[in-house]
Design an enzyme around this catalytic site. Structure first.
Site, PDB file in Angstrom:
ATOM      1  N   GLU A  84       0.826  -1.201   0.000  1.00  0.00           N
ATOM      2  CA  GLU A  84       0.000   0.000   0.000  1.00  0.00           C
ATOM      3  C   GLU A  84       0.864   1.257   0.000  1.00  0.00           C
ATOM      4  O   GLU A  84       1.972   1.264   0.513  1.00  0.00           O
ATOM      5  CB  GLU A  84      -0.926  -0.011   1.219  1.00  0.00           C
ATOM      6  CG  GLU A  84      -1.951  -1.127   1.094  1.00  0.00           C
ATOM      7  CD  GLU A  84      -2.897  -1.250   2.276  1.00  0.00           C
ATOM      8  OE1 GLU A  84      -4.025  -1.720   2.051  1.00  0.00           O
ATOM      9  OE2 GLU A  84      -2.525  -0.907   3.405  1.00  0.00           O
ATOM     10  N   CYS A  97       3.267   8.575   0.918  1.00  0.00           N
ATOM     11  CA  CYS A  97       3.856   7.672   1.908  1.00  0.00           C
ATOM     12  C   CYS A  97       4.070   6.327   1.203  1.00  0.00           C
ATOM     13  O   CYS A  97       3.103   5.711   0.745  1.00  0.00           O
ATOM     14  CB  CYS A  97       2.863   7.559   3.066  1.00  0.00           C
ATOM     15  SG  CYS A  97       3.378   6.428   4.341  1.00  0.00           S
ATOM     16  N   CYS A 104       6.330  -6.496   7.580  1.00  0.00           N
ATOM     17  CA  CYS A 104       7.454  -5.976   8.366  1.00  0.00           C
ATOM     18  C   CYS A 104       7.831  -7.003   9.424  1.00  0.00           C
ATOM     19  O   CYS A 104       6.971  -7.702   9.955  1.00  0.00           O
ATOM     20  CB  CYS A 104       7.067  -4.659   9.043  1.00  0.00           C
ATOM     21  SG  CYS A 104       8.436  -3.885   9.931  1.00  0.00           S
ATOM     22  N   CYS A 108       6.354  -4.219  16.120  1.00  0.00           N
ATOM     23  CA  CYS A 108       5.885  -3.225  17.089  1.00  0.00           C
ATOM     24  C   CYS A 108       4.438  -3.585  17.458  1.00  0.00           C
ATOM     25  O   CYS A 108       3.626  -3.893  16.576  1.00  0.00           O
ATOM     26  CB  CYS A 108       5.958  -1.831  16.488  1.00  0.00           C
ATOM     27  SG  CYS A 108       7.625  -1.411  15.951  1.00  0.00           S
ATOM     28  N   CYS A 111       1.241  -1.760  15.789  1.00  0.00           N
ATOM     29  CA  CYS A 111       1.241  -1.512  14.339  1.00  0.00           C
ATOM     30  C   CYS A 111       0.563  -2.652  13.578  1.00  0.00           C
ATOM     31  O   CYS A 111       0.885  -3.823  13.771  1.00  0.00           O
ATOM     32  CB  CYS A 111       2.675  -1.343  13.870  1.00  0.00           C
ATOM     33  SG  CYS A 111       2.830  -1.175  12.078  1.00  0.00           S
ATOM     34  N   GLY A 156       6.655  -1.630   6.223  1.00  0.00           N
ATOM     35  CA  GLY A 156       8.029  -2.106   6.248  1.00  0.00           C
ATOM     36  C   GLY A 156       9.012  -1.208   6.972  1.00  0.00           C
ATOM     37  O   GLY A 156       8.732  -0.042   7.258  1.00  0.00           O
ATOM     38  N   SER A 188      11.900   6.937   7.503  1.00  0.00           N
ATOM     39  CA  SER A 188      11.517   6.706   8.896  1.00  0.00           C
ATOM     40  C   SER A 188      11.964   5.312   9.330  1.00  0.00           C
ATOM     41  O   SER A 188      11.767   4.337   8.612  1.00  0.00           O
ATOM     42  CB  SER A 188       9.999   6.824   9.031  1.00  0.00           C
ATOM     43  OG  SER A 188       9.596   6.524  10.351  1.00  0.00           O
ATOM     44  N   SER A 211      11.175   6.423  14.890  1.00  0.00           N
ATOM     45  CA  SER A 211       9.996   6.074  15.678  1.00  0.00           C
ATOM     46  C   SER A 211      10.446   5.739  17.090  1.00  0.00           C
ATOM     47  O   SER A 211      10.844   4.617  17.370  1.00  0.00           O
ATOM     48  CB  SER A 211       9.287   4.873  15.045  1.00  0.00           C
ATOM     49  OG  SER A 211       8.866   5.210  13.753  1.00  0.00           O
ATOM     50  N   LEU A 212      10.398   6.733  17.948  1.00  0.00           N
ATOM     51  CA  LEU A 212      10.889   6.541  19.320  1.00  0.00           C
ATOM     52  C   LEU A 212       9.767   5.938  20.169  1.00  0.00           C
ATOM     53  O   LEU A 212       9.931   4.880  20.773  1.00  0.00           O
ATOM     54  CB  LEU A 212      11.364   7.885  19.875  1.00  0.00           C
ATOM     55  CG  LEU A 212      12.004   7.861  21.251  1.00  0.00           C
ATOM     56  CD1 LEU A 212      13.240   6.976  21.276  1.00  0.00           C
ATOM     57  CD2 LEU A 212      12.368   9.284  21.705  1.00  0.00           C
ATOM     58  N   CYS A 330      -1.314   6.283   9.781  1.00  0.00           N
ATOM     59  CA  CYS A 330      -0.101   5.643  10.308  1.00  0.00           C
ATOM     60  C   CYS A 330      -0.456   4.371  11.055  1.00  0.00           C
ATOM     61  O   CYS A 330      -1.325   4.372  11.919  1.00  0.00           O
ATOM     62  CB  CYS A 330       0.598   6.550  11.312  1.00  0.00           C
ATOM     63  SG  CYS A 330       1.225   8.055  10.643  1.00  0.00           S
TER      64      CYS A 330
HETATM   65  N1  SAH Z   1       8.942   1.074   9.891  1.00  0.00           N
HETATM   66  C1  SAH Z   1       9.199   2.464   9.905  1.00  0.00           C
HETATM   67  C2  SAH Z   1       8.312   3.250   8.969  1.00  0.00           C
HETATM   68  C3  SAH Z   1       6.872   2.843   8.889  1.00  0.00           C
HETATM   69  S1  SAH Z   1       5.880   3.022  10.329  1.00  0.00           S
HETATM   70  C4  SAH Z   1       9.090   3.015  11.307  1.00  0.00           C
HETATM   71  O1  SAH Z   1       8.600   2.325  12.186  1.00  0.00           O
HETATM   72  O2  SAH Z   1       9.517   4.143  11.503  1.00  0.00           O
HETATM   73  C5  SAH Z   1       5.400   4.723  10.286  1.00  0.00           C
HETATM   74  C6  SAH Z   1       4.977   5.318  11.628  1.00  0.00           C
HETATM   75  O3  SAH Z   1       3.702   4.835  12.032  1.00  0.00           O
HETATM   76  C7  SAH Z   1       5.923   4.989  12.770  1.00  0.00           C
HETATM   77  O4  SAH Z   1       6.375   6.172  13.360  1.00  0.00           O
HETATM   78  C8  SAH Z   1       5.063   4.211  13.749  1.00  0.00           C
HETATM   79  O5  SAH Z   1       5.478   4.451  15.059  1.00  0.00           O
HETATM   80  C9  SAH Z   1       3.687   4.720  13.442  1.00  0.00           C
HETATM   81  N2  SAH Z   1       2.608   3.814  13.833  1.00  0.00           N
HETATM   82  C10 SAH Z   1       2.598   2.471  13.750  1.00  0.00           C
HETATM   83  N3  SAH Z   1       1.413   1.988  14.191  1.00  0.00           N
HETATM   84  C11 SAH Z   1       0.662   3.047  14.550  1.00  0.00           C
HETATM   85  C12 SAH Z   1      -0.668   3.190  15.044  1.00  0.00           C
HETATM   86  N4  SAH Z   1      -1.458   2.148  15.248  1.00  0.00           N
HETATM   87  N5  SAH Z   1      -1.122   4.439  15.292  1.00  0.00           N
HETATM   88  C13 SAH Z   1      -0.340   5.522  15.040  1.00  0.00           C
HETATM   89  N6  SAH Z   1       0.904   5.447  14.553  1.00  0.00           N
HETATM   90  C14 SAH Z   1       1.408   4.215  14.319  1.00  0.00           C
HETATM   91 FE1  SF4 Z   2       7.460  -2.202  11.178  1.00  0.00          FE
HETATM   92 FE2  SF4 Z   2       7.395   0.482  11.507  1.00  0.00          FE
HETATM   93 FE3  SF4 Z   2       5.189  -1.033  11.966  1.00  0.00          FE
HETATM   94 FE4  SF4 Z   2       7.267  -1.149  13.636  1.00  0.00          FE
HETATM   95  S1  SF4 Z   2       5.980   0.660  13.240  1.00  0.00           S
HETATM   96  S2  SF4 Z   2       6.129  -2.919  12.824  1.00  0.00           S
HETATM   97  S3  SF4 Z   2       8.987  -0.941  12.237  1.00  0.00           S
HETATM   98  S4  SF4 Z   2       6.214  -0.744  10.014  1.00  0.00           S
END
Ligand code: SAH
Ligand code: SF4
Length: 373
Positions: A84, A97, A104, A108, A111, A156, A188, A211-212, A330
């Site tokens: 996507e 984006c 991935c 996390c 996510c 990813g 990112s 992504s902290l 996101c």
């Molecule tokens: N894998 C990379 C880039 C893709 S994720 C990364 O993690 O940085 C893009 C962003 O979406 C990240 O900052 C992640 O923290 C955020 N994200 C993931 N799941 C989310 C959710 N359910 N709600 C809001 N942000 C989310």
């Molecule tokens: Fe992968 Fe980014 Fe989602 Fe974490 S937030 S599972 S690194 S896509």
């Protein structure tokens, strides 16, 4: 392939080096999607190239449009995987984006993409083709608009697909192709420390987002298992050493999860952690999806968290969810269509002007697609 790789490929095939640039420009500047469109090359040569090379790789399978104008594209790879990509209009800006992997591996907990697991890396052509396909679609649907910014924030972990990430950055920023400005591209990452160190040494310099999502190791260990390998201390050391140009700063993303990381004390820990780092913080209130049990904090809690960060000197911005009605926000990218109306995309075939002057390596062909600004 990057331009130098295509030239080397041409030489390895026994062709003149300039043939590499000719073909490359057809693909990345004029956006040909078949060798037969390359009208200034002889039919015999086109046939020869077609035997050893392919172009692009993605097909647009469906497009969903959100109430807020955000568009989610589902694209299918040659081997039947779906990925996507999301187009987000924001005033004059149009941000795309893009995805770097099918699924991935980082896992996390909040996510939706994580729940897919990792199917495979996208190759550089598949990463780049997301942009080209979106540009084609936009030229058709909203001819006055251009894609102005690219963020590697789709499906990813880009740094898990390092070689293809860097290759795609080289292709997209090449002036002889799409010519995107490096400052308009953001990568990112969840914080793969060794690869961050490597990225800092590359000649391509996109903006960096990290992504902290947590102000301490206890919380980050729990919501981002990658923290058990590279904890906040190691991550911050790598980021403090990361070369940041004048007038640029690192973006820290912070997904706000109710009762997990959203208190005033968490804000204070965050401000302390980031003291002295040239950065800004993007707060992303959690976007719900069925696979995770977290909740979005109440608006007053989000506001209080942001105000506390700001009071403590952190430049902090609130990201309003975009496209959440079509699972395009996101963390919601998981190849779902949620029953909303799916508009099959019809793009008119390219019209190649038979009278366009034929050119050599520097020559012109059919009119180029709209530029990326
Ligand atoms: N894998 C990379 C880039 C893709 S994720 C990364 O993690 O940085 C893009 C962003 O979406 C990240 O900052 C992640 O923290 C955020 N994200 C993931 N799941 C989310 C959710 N359910 N709600 C809001 N942000 C989310
Ligand atoms: Fe992968 Fe980014 Fe989602 Fe974490 S937030 S599972 S690194 S896509």
């Amino acid at each position: 392939m990057t331009l130098p790789e295509t030239e080397a490929f041409a030489v390895a095939q026994g062709w003149a080096k300039f043939r590499g640039e000719q073909v490359w420009r057809w693909v990345h500047d004029k956006r040909a999607r078949s060798f037969d469109e390359m009208t200034n090359l002889s039919k015999a040569f086109r046939d020869e190239v077609a035997k050893v090379a392919t172009i692009g790789g993605l097909t647009v399978a469906e497009v969903q449009t959100s109430k807020d104008g955000t568009r989610k594209l589902r694209l299918v790879t040659h081997d039947g995987n779906s990925i996507e990509s999301v187009l987000i209009p924001d005033g004059e800006k149009m941000t795309q984006c893009i995805s770097s992997q099918v699924g991935c591996a980082v896992d996390c907990q909040f996510c939706a993409t994580a729940k897919l697991g990792l199917k495979r890396n996208l190759d550089a052509g598949e990463i780049v083709d997301q942009v080209y396909q979106a540009q084609r679609m936009l030229a058709e649907l909203e001819p006055d608009r251009r894609i102005t910014n690219i963020v590697y924030m789709g499906m990813g972990e880009p740094l898990h697909n390092y070689e293809n990430l860097v290759k795609s950055l080289r292709i997209l920023t090449d002036d002889k192709g799409a010519g995107l400005g490096q400052r308009r591209i953001t990568v990112s990452t969840s914080g793969l420390v060794p690869k961050l160190e490597k990225l800092g040494k590359e000649d391509v310099r996109p903006n960096l987002a990290v992504s902290l999502n947590a102000p301490n190791d206890a919380i980050r260990d729990e919501i981002m298992p990658i923290n058990r390998k590279w904890n906040i201390g190691k991550l911050m050391a790598a980021l403090r050493a990361y070369p940041i140009e004048q007038r640029r700063r690192i973006t820290f993303e912070y997904v706000l999860l109710a009762d997990v990381n959203d208190s005033a004390s968490h804000a204070a820990q965050l401000a302390k952690l980031l003291r002295g780092v040239k950065c800004k913080v993007n707060i992303i209130p959690y976007n719900p999806h069925p696979e995770a049990a977290y909740a979005r904090p109440a608006p007053a809690v989000v506001e209080a968290f942001q105000n506390e960060c700001k009071r403590l000197g952190l430049p902090t911005y609130l990201r309003t969810p975009r496209g959440d009605d079509i699972d395009a926000a996101c963390g919601q990218l998981a190849n779902r269509s949620n029953g909303a109306a799916i508009v099959p995309l019809r793009i008119r075939p390219r019209v190649t002007d038979p009278n366009a002057p034929a050119g050599g390596p520097e020559g012109s062909g059919p009119p180029p697609p709209p530029p990326v600004e």
